[in-house]
Structures are given as C-alpha cells and as structure tokens.
Design a protein around this motif. Sequence first.
Motif, PDB file in Angstrom:
ATOM      1  N   LEU A 106       0.850  -1.186   0.000  1.00  0.00           N
ATOM      2  CA  LEU A 106       0.000   0.000   0.000  1.00  0.00           C
ATOM      3  C   LEU A 106       0.885   1.235   0.000  1.00  0.00           C
ATOM      4  O   LEU A 106       1.696   1.430   0.904  1.00  0.00           O
ATOM      5  CB  LEU A 106      -0.907   0.002   1.235  1.00  0.00           C
ATOM      6  CG  LEU A 106      -1.878   1.192   1.367  1.00  0.00           C
ATOM      7  CD1 LEU A 106      -2.839   1.232   0.183  1.00  0.00           C
ATOM      8  CD2 LEU A 106      -2.646   1.106   2.677  1.00  0.00           C
ATOM      9  N   HIS A 107       0.765   2.035  -1.031  1.00  0.00           N
ATOM     10  CA  HIS A 107       1.606   3.218  -1.165  1.00  0.00           C
ATOM     11  C   HIS A 107       0.776   4.376  -1.691  1.00  0.00           C
ATOM     12  O   HIS A 107       0.196   4.302  -2.770  1.00  0.00           O
ATOM     13  CB  HIS A 107       2.770   2.920  -2.123  1.00  0.00           C
ATOM     14  CG  HIS A 107       3.743   4.047  -2.269  1.00  0.00           C
ATOM     15  ND1 HIS A 107       4.333   4.671  -1.194  1.00  0.00           N
ATOM     16  CD2 HIS A 107       4.230   4.672  -3.366  1.00  0.00           C
ATOM     17  CE1 HIS A 107       5.136   5.615  -1.619  1.00  0.00           C
ATOM     18  NE2 HIS A 107       5.088   5.648  -2.944  1.00  0.00           N
ATOM     19  N   ARG A 108       0.675   5.419  -0.890  1.00  0.00           N
ATOM     20  CA  ARG A 108      -0.091   6.614  -1.247  1.00  0.00           C
ATOM     21  C   ARG A 108      -1.526   6.282  -1.629  1.00  0.00           C
ATOM     22  O   ARG A 108      -2.066   6.759  -2.623  1.00  0.00           O
ATOM     23  CB  ARG A 108       0.605   7.377  -2.378  1.00  0.00           C
ATOM     24  CG  ARG A 108       1.951   7.942  -1.958  1.00  0.00           C
ATOM     25  CD  ARG A 108       2.603   8.760  -3.056  1.00  0.00           C
ATOM     26  NE  ARG A 108       3.883   9.303  -2.614  1.00  0.00           N
ATOM     27  CZ  ARG A 108       4.702  10.013  -3.373  1.00  0.00           C
ATOM     28  NH1 ARG A 108       4.364  10.255  -4.628  1.00  0.00           N
ATOM     29  NH2 ARG A 108       5.830  10.466  -2.895  1.00  0.00           N
ATOM     30  N   GLY A 109      -2.122   5.436  -0.812  1.00  0.00           N
ATOM     31  CA  GLY A 109      -3.536   5.135  -0.980  1.00  0.00           C
ATOM     32  C   GLY A 109      -3.853   4.130  -2.076  1.00  0.00           C
ATOM     33  O   GLY A 109      -5.024   3.897  -2.361  1.00  0.00           O
ATOM     34  N   ARG A 110      -2.826   3.490  -2.676  1.00  0.00           N
ATOM     35  CA  ARG A 110      -3.061   2.515  -3.740  1.00  0.00           C
ATOM     36  C   ARG A 110      -2.226   1.269  -3.481  1.00  0.00           C
ATOM     37  O   ARG A 110      -1.076   1.365  -3.041  1.00  0.00           O
ATOM     38  CB  ARG A 110      -2.690   3.092  -5.110  1.00  0.00           C
ATOM     39  CG  ARG A 110      -3.493   4.310  -5.524  1.00  0.00           C
ATOM     40  CD  ARG A 110      -3.056   4.788  -6.894  1.00  0.00           C
ATOM     41  NE  ARG A 110      -3.386   3.824  -7.940  1.00  0.00           N
ATOM     42  CZ  ARG A 110      -2.978   3.955  -9.199  1.00  0.00           C
ATOM     43  NH1 ARG A 110      -2.210   4.965  -9.553  1.00  0.00           N
ATOM     44  NH2 ARG A 110      -3.323   3.060 -10.106  1.00  0.00           N
ATOM     45  N   TYR A 111      -2.830   0.118  -3.767  1.00  0.00           N
ATOM     46  CA  TYR A 111      -2.079  -1.124  -3.650  1.00  0.00           C
ATOM     47  C   TYR A 111      -1.296  -1.378  -4.934  1.00  0.00           C
ATOM     48  O   TYR A 111      -1.819  -1.201  -6.037  1.00  0.00           O
ATOM     49  CB  TYR A 111      -3.011  -2.306  -3.374  1.00  0.00           C
ATOM     50  CG  TYR A 111      -3.246  -2.542  -1.898  1.00  0.00           C
ATOM     51  CD1 TYR A 111      -2.251  -3.132  -1.107  1.00  0.00           C
ATOM     52  CD2 TYR A 111      -4.436  -2.178  -1.292  1.00  0.00           C
ATOM     53  CE1 TYR A 111      -2.452  -3.343   0.244  1.00  0.00           C
ATOM     54  CE2 TYR A 111      -4.642  -2.385   0.072  1.00  0.00           C
ATOM     55  CZ  TYR A 111      -3.644  -2.978   0.825  1.00  0.00           C
ATOM     56  OH  TYR A 111      -3.835  -3.187   2.171  1.00  0.00           O
ATOM     57  N   HIS A 112      -0.044  -1.778  -4.757  1.00  0.00           N
ATOM     58  CA  HIS A 112       0.818  -2.179  -5.872  1.00  0.00           C
ATOM     59  C   HIS A 112       1.175  -3.648  -5.677  1.00  0.00           C
ATOM     60  O   HIS A 112       1.383  -4.090  -4.543  1.00  0.00           O
ATOM     61  CB  HIS A 112       2.113  -1.359  -5.897  1.00  0.00           C
ATOM     62  CG  HIS A 112       1.912   0.098  -6.163  1.00  0.00           C
ATOM     63  ND1 HIS A 112       1.249   0.946  -5.281  1.00  0.00           N
ATOM     64  CD2 HIS A 112       2.280   0.880  -7.223  1.00  0.00           C
ATOM     65  CE1 HIS A 112       1.236   2.173  -5.782  1.00  0.00           C
ATOM     66  NE2 HIS A 112       1.847   2.154  -6.949  1.00  0.00           N
ATOM     67  N   ILE A 113       1.244  -4.396  -6.761  1.00  0.00           N
ATOM     68  CA  ILE A 113       1.673  -5.783  -6.673  1.00  0.00           C
ATOM     69  C   ILE A 113       3.080  -5.890  -7.244  1.00  0.00           C
ATOM     70  O   ILE A 113       3.394  -5.296  -8.282  1.00  0.00           O
ATOM     71  CB  ILE A 113       0.704  -6.749  -7.397  1.00  0.00           C
ATOM     72  CG1 ILE A 113       1.060  -8.195  -7.044  1.00  0.00           C
ATOM     73  CG2 ILE A 113       0.672  -6.529  -8.905  1.00  0.00           C
ATOM     74  CD1 ILE A 113      -0.052  -9.179  -7.321  1.00  0.00           C
ATOM     75  N   VAL A 114       3.954  -6.597  -6.519  1.00  0.00           N
ATOM     76  CA  VAL A 114       5.363  -6.731  -6.890  1.00  0.00           C
ATOM     77  C   VAL A 114       5.696  -8.219  -6.983  1.00  0.00           C
ATOM     78  O   VAL A 114       5.519  -8.955  -6.006  1.00  0.00           O
ATOM     79  CB  VAL A 114       6.279  -6.068  -5.838  1.00  0.00           C
ATOM     80  CG1 VAL A 114       7.738  -6.203  -6.247  1.00  0.00           C
ATOM     81  CG2 VAL A 114       5.906  -4.609  -5.637  1.00  0.00           C
TER      82      VAL A 114
END
Length: 253
Positions: A207-215
């Motif tokens: 979760l980064h700046r209100g958005r989920y990122h998938i790595v």
Amino acid sequence: MGVFSGLEGSLEKYVDGFFKDNFGGRVQPVDIAKRLAREMRDCRRVSISNIYVPNLYTVFLNPDDSENITTFSSMLAKELGEYVTKKAAEKRYTLTGPPSVKFEQDQALPAGELRVASEFSEAPPEKEQTAPEDKPIEHTQRFRPVKEYTRAEASSPVNGFLQVKEGPDQGKVFQLKAASLVLGRHEGCDIVLNDSSVSRRHARLELHRGRYHIVDLGSTNGTKVNGSRVGTKALEPGDTVIIGTTTCTFKVE
C-alpha cells in the motif's frame, strides 16, 4: 577492499573500466547498488528498538544484460552483498539474516533497465520479550512498513480485498488488512494459496499513497495483471490478477 566500499569514490574507476565495457553503457553496478539501497529503505520495518530491513535481494535484468555479467556474476553478487551489509550499518538498520544477492532474467524488462525484489529470510519478531532492565514490556508494537505511516495513506484508508475466481482456492476472499502482504504457497505468507504452480513466496502487495501495488518476487511462473506479465504494477479496482493457475479480482469497498 571490496568493489562497493565507498560507493561514491572507489566504485567510479570500476564502473568506467571493465564493467562499463561489458554492460555496453547500459546497466551499471552503481545503478544496481543504488537500487538495492532504495529497496532496503522502502521495505524497512520499525520495532520498539530496531529498524529491520530485508536480507535477501533478487536483481532482475534483461536477458542480454544478464548474459554480459555471466562470467563474473558470482563476484558481483558477493560485492553487492558486502555493500548491503555496510549500507545497513551506515543507516543503523538491522538485517534479519546474512545478506544474499542473486541475479535473475526478466524478458519483460527492456535492455538497460533493472528491477529489484527483496525478502526477509525470517519474519522480524512481532514483539520484544523483555526490556533492557529485564522487565516485561507492557505495550508492544506490531511491525509495519515505514510507508504505512505516510500522511497520504493515513488520510486515504483502503479497504481492499482479493476475490479468487479460478483455481484451487476458488470462492475465497482475502481481505487486505496490512500495508505489506506476501502472497505465496508457503504457510508463513500473509496470503496462502493452495496452488502448486504458485511459488513459495510469489508476490507482494504494498500500500503506497492510498493505492495497492503488486510486486513479483522472482516467481517461477510470473505474476500477471489483466493478462500481461508484470514486475511491479499499481492495481485498479476490477483488475484481474493471475498467480500460477489462480485468478483473482482486486476490489475496493
């Protein structure tokens, strides 16, 4: 002295000579070192008395760039491991185990670009058992990624979840209750998938700046979003995430 001792100084001669020729002016060792330092910083976790950082790092390169370092990849990996140790000491971070750096190919990466994924060899302890005076700690703190405390995220809570549409876990719904979640087959993962085609530690949701990122964490079969293989991708509500033979829909309420 190791290649990466005094990154800003002694590395310059190394980069401008042998490595510069072999990388064809594209990916340079100094670029890899800087990305490792950034990954360490971004994935640090704070406890009551320590700041823990990952100790396992995978550097993904375009196949052509990877071929260029084949003959000395072991030496470079060793030097980068030494750099990780020294950088952690400089920042007063605590590594959760001996550092390890390895190289993998990623055909989705353009020539000259790289991607770094990291893991903790063992999860940082959830709490300290005793204070320095050997007195019980009355209040402990769950480890959370430093990014979780940013103002943007505090003002923009995200109630996200993954709904499994296809695969062995079809019908399951995984609520995303933390700012960093590891998905995989290993029972120690935050989200455990009973899919033999899923790697033990397959991907991470951040979760980064209100958005989920998938790595993707260097998985064998890769991670796809809406049919395209990705290294890192910000998720939008309704996106289809494919991990192994498991298909999920990312949703936000």
